[in-house]
Write a protein that holds these residues in place. Sequence first.
Motif, PDB file in Angstrom:
ATOM      1  N   PRO A 152       0.814  -1.227   0.000  1.00  0.00           N
ATOM      2  CA  PRO A 152       0.000   0.000   0.000  1.00  0.00           C
ATOM      3  C   PRO A 152       0.844   1.272   0.000  1.00  0.00           C
ATOM      4  N   ASN A 153       1.927   1.276   0.770  1.00  0.00           N
ATOM      5  CA  ASN A 153       2.819   2.434   0.796  1.00  0.00           C
ATOM      6  C   ASN A 153       3.424   2.692  -0.576  1.00  0.00           C
ATOM      7  N   ILE A 154       3.837   1.626  -1.236  1.00  0.00           N
ATOM      8  CA  ILE A 154       4.457   1.754  -2.555  1.00  0.00           C
ATOM      9  C   ILE A 154       3.471   2.330  -3.560  1.00  0.00           C
ATOM     10  N   LEU A 155       2.229   1.838  -3.524  1.00  0.00           N
ATOM     11  CA  LEU A 155       1.232   2.280  -4.494  1.00  0.00           C
ATOM     12  C   LEU A 155       0.862   3.746  -4.310  1.00  0.00           C
ATOM     13  N   VAL A 156       0.699   4.182  -3.044  1.00  0.00           N
ATOM     14  CA  VAL A 156       0.306   5.584  -2.850  1.00  0.00           C
ATOM     15  C   VAL A 156       1.479   6.530  -3.101  1.00  0.00           C
ATOM     16  N   LEU A 157       2.715   6.074  -2.855  1.00  0.00           N
ATOM     17  CA  LEU A 157       3.856   6.920  -3.197  1.00  0.00           C
ATOM     18  C   LEU A 157       3.955   7.081  -4.708  1.00  0.00           C
ATOM     19  N   GLN A 158       3.672   6.018  -5.444  1.00  0.00           N
ATOM     20  CA  GLN A 158       3.663   6.136  -6.902  1.00  0.00           C
ATOM     21  C   GLN A 158       2.521   7.040  -7.360  1.00  0.00           C
ATOM     22  N   GLN A 159       1.387   6.984  -6.652  1.00  0.00           N
ATOM     23  CA  GLN A 159       0.282   7.901  -6.949  1.00  0.00           C
ATOM     24  C   GLN A 159       0.732   9.349  -6.783  1.00  0.00           C
ATOM     25  N   ALA A 160       1.498   9.613  -5.717  1.00  0.00           N
ATOM     26  CA  ALA A 160       2.041  10.956  -5.518  1.00  0.00           C
ATOM     27  C   ALA A 160       2.953  11.340  -6.682  1.00  0.00           C
ATOM     28  N   ARG A 161       3.817  10.422  -7.098  1.00  0.00           N
ATOM     29  CA  ARG A 161       4.715  10.702  -8.219  1.00  0.00           C
ATOM     30  C   ARG A 161       3.917  11.020  -9.484  1.00  0.00           C
ATOM     31  N   ASP A 162       2.821  10.292  -9.696  1.00  0.00           N
ATOM     32  CA  ASP A 162       1.984  10.537 -10.873  1.00  0.00           C
ATOM     33  C   ASP A 162       1.404  11.950 -10.857  1.00  0.00           C
ATOM     34  N   HIS A 163       1.226  12.497  -9.646  1.00  0.00           N
ATOM     35  CA  HIS A 163       0.700  13.857  -9.507  1.00  0.00           C
ATOM     36  C   HIS A 163       1.836  14.884  -9.322  1.00  0.00           C
ATOM     37  N   ARG A 164       3.048  14.461  -9.638  1.00  0.00           N
ATOM     38  CA  ARG A 164       4.233  15.319  -9.542  1.00  0.00           C
ATOM     39  C   ARG A 164       4.433  15.850  -8.123  1.00  0.00           C
ATOM     40  N   ALA A 165       4.159  14.987  -7.172  1.00  0.00           N
ATOM     41  CA  ALA A 165       4.371  15.311  -5.760  1.00  0.00           C
ATOM     42  C   ALA A 165       5.440  14.387  -5.195  1.00  0.00           C
ATOM     43  N   ASP A 166       5.970  14.760  -4.039  1.00  0.00           N
ATOM     44  CA  ASP A 166       7.073  14.021  -3.436  1.00  0.00           C
ATOM     45  C   ASP A 166       6.634  13.012  -2.380  1.00  0.00           C
ATOM     46  N   GLU A 167       5.457  13.211  -1.797  1.00  0.00           N
ATOM     47  CA  GLU A 167       5.027  12.378  -0.668  1.00  0.00           C
ATOM     48  C   GLU A 167       3.516  12.253  -0.687  1.00  0.00           C
ATOM     49  N   ALA A 168       3.009  11.195  -0.066  1.00  0.00           N
ATOM     50  CA  ALA A 168       1.571  11.004   0.118  1.00  0.00           C
ATOM     51  C   ALA A 168       1.271  10.989   1.608  1.00  0.00           C
ATOM     52  N   LEU A 169       0.300  11.787   2.016  1.00  0.00           N
ATOM     53  CA  LEU A 169      -0.171  11.812   3.398  1.00  0.00           C
ATOM     54  C   LEU A 169      -1.462  11.009   3.463  1.00  0.00           C
ATOM     55  N   LEU A 170      -1.587  10.144   4.467  1.00  0.00           N
ATOM     56  CA  LEU A 170      -2.633   9.132   4.473  1.00  0.00           C
ATOM     57  C   LEU A 170      -3.788   9.526   5.380  1.00  0.00           C
ATOM     58  N   LEU A 171      -5.008   9.311   4.890  1.00  0.00           N
ATOM     59  CA  LEU A 171      -6.235   9.716   5.578  1.00  0.00           C
ATOM     60  C   LEU A 171      -7.079   8.480   5.848  1.00  0.00           C
ATOM     61  N   ARG A 172      -7.435   8.271   7.122  1.00  0.00           N
ATOM     62  CA  ARG A 172      -8.263   7.121   7.505  1.00  0.00           C
ATOM     63  C   ARG A 172      -9.415   7.601   8.385  1.00  0.00           C
ATOM     64  N   ASP A 173     -10.630   7.303   7.972  1.00  0.00           N
ATOM     65  CA  ASP A 173     -11.823   7.710   8.726  1.00  0.00           C
ATOM     66  C   ASP A 173     -11.820   9.199   9.032  1.00  0.00           C
ATOM     67  N   GLY A 174     -11.404   9.995   8.057  1.00  0.00           N
ATOM     68  CA  GLY A 174     -11.419  11.439   8.195  1.00  0.00           C
ATOM     69  C   GLY A 174     -10.270  12.035   8.960  1.00  0.00           C
ATOM     70  N   VAL A 175      -9.302  11.205   9.375  1.00  0.00           N
ATOM     71  CA  VAL A 175      -8.183  11.669  10.200  1.00  0.00           C
ATOM     72  C   VAL A 175      -6.868  11.327   9.516  1.00  0.00           C
ATOM     73  N   LEU A 176      -5.936  12.302   9.484  1.00  0.00           N
ATOM     74  CA  LEU A 176      -4.601  12.046   8.940  1.00  0.00           C
ATOM     75  C   LEU A 176      -3.828  11.124   9.877  1.00  0.00           C
ATOM     76  N   THR A 177      -3.084  10.184   9.320  1.00  0.00           N
ATOM     77  CA  THR A 177      -2.275   9.280  10.135  1.00  0.00           C
ATOM     78  C   THR A 177      -0.785   9.614  10.006  1.00  0.00           C
ATOM     79  N   GLU A 178      -0.216   9.446   8.808  1.00  0.00           N
ATOM     80  CA  GLU A 178       1.209   9.703   8.585  1.00  0.00           C
ATOM     81  C   GLU A 178       1.472   9.710   7.096  1.00  0.00           C
ATOM     82  N   GLY A 179       2.739   9.717   6.698  1.00  0.00           N
ATOM     83  CA  GLY A 179       3.110   9.603   5.301  1.00  0.00           C
ATOM     84  C   GLY A 179       3.482   8.173   4.967  1.00  0.00           C
TER      85      GLY A 179
END
Length: 284
Positions: A152-179
């Motif tokens: 999951p970490n690998i996939l969302v980091l690649q999602q960030a790269r696809d959006h020309r971003a460096d990192e993905a911040l993760l949201l669970r049940d409306g609350v941020l958890t971590e990168g």
Amino acid sequence: MNIVYLKGQFMASEKATVSPFDRGFLFGDSVYEVVPYFRGIGFRLQEHIARLEHSLRAVRIQADTDWAGLMDELVQRNGGGNMSVYLQVTRGDCGSRSHSYDASLRPTVFACCAPVRNFAAVPAEDVVGISAIVTADLRWHRCDIKSTGLLPNILVLQQARDHRADEALLLRDGVLTEGTSCNLFVVRQGVIYTPKRSSDILGGITRELVLGLADANGMQYQEVDIDYDSLMSADEVWISSSTRGVVPVTRVDHSPIGSGNKGPVWARMFELLARYQQQLMTGE
């Protein structure tokens, strides 16, 4: 020549082999730790070892190893200096593919290292802020265990790269958890906020150090739930990790955070963290 450690021996990396029936290979039935060394000295080494042992206990792998001695020698054999040690412990070679396992399995211990940049060697004014996206946290609910199951970490980091971003911040049940491999901090009106410690986040070694430095230097902080609106309206956003230190996030979802520049609270924490690391390496 790159020297690695595998099953009790130091060897050239090209000679290291693992059975295809090792449960780490088949099921990701393994945990890991990453420890940076600066000038040959482990950065908060005992804290990293304690987190590794927490992960091992949580998944019921028993491995009686001198972790500090192993990593110290590996770094020395690879020339010392600034290195990042990757240490992985699997449940072991089960001889066949089966979900069940025998408690008598002997764990497979592997370690390797690679050069790492000294994050504190760069002046604060030369640090470049990064951009991030926010996306759903699809990981399991035991993120306090540093498992090698990082798809999951690998996939969302690649999602960030696809959006020309460096990192993905993760949201669970409306609350941020971590990168994807870092902890999260936001600043509002001079106060540092970070997600509460729980099984939904990994207890970052540098996260705990940042909070300790804040406490020791009169900087206010709170461990709270952080929602998307609080993130986007923050004055500053940072991430932290042991290999990157504290890094300012200046854009999230293509929108600037605060002024869109590095903030003064981040600059103060960067200075404190750099000083801590310098004292660790030199004793001064």
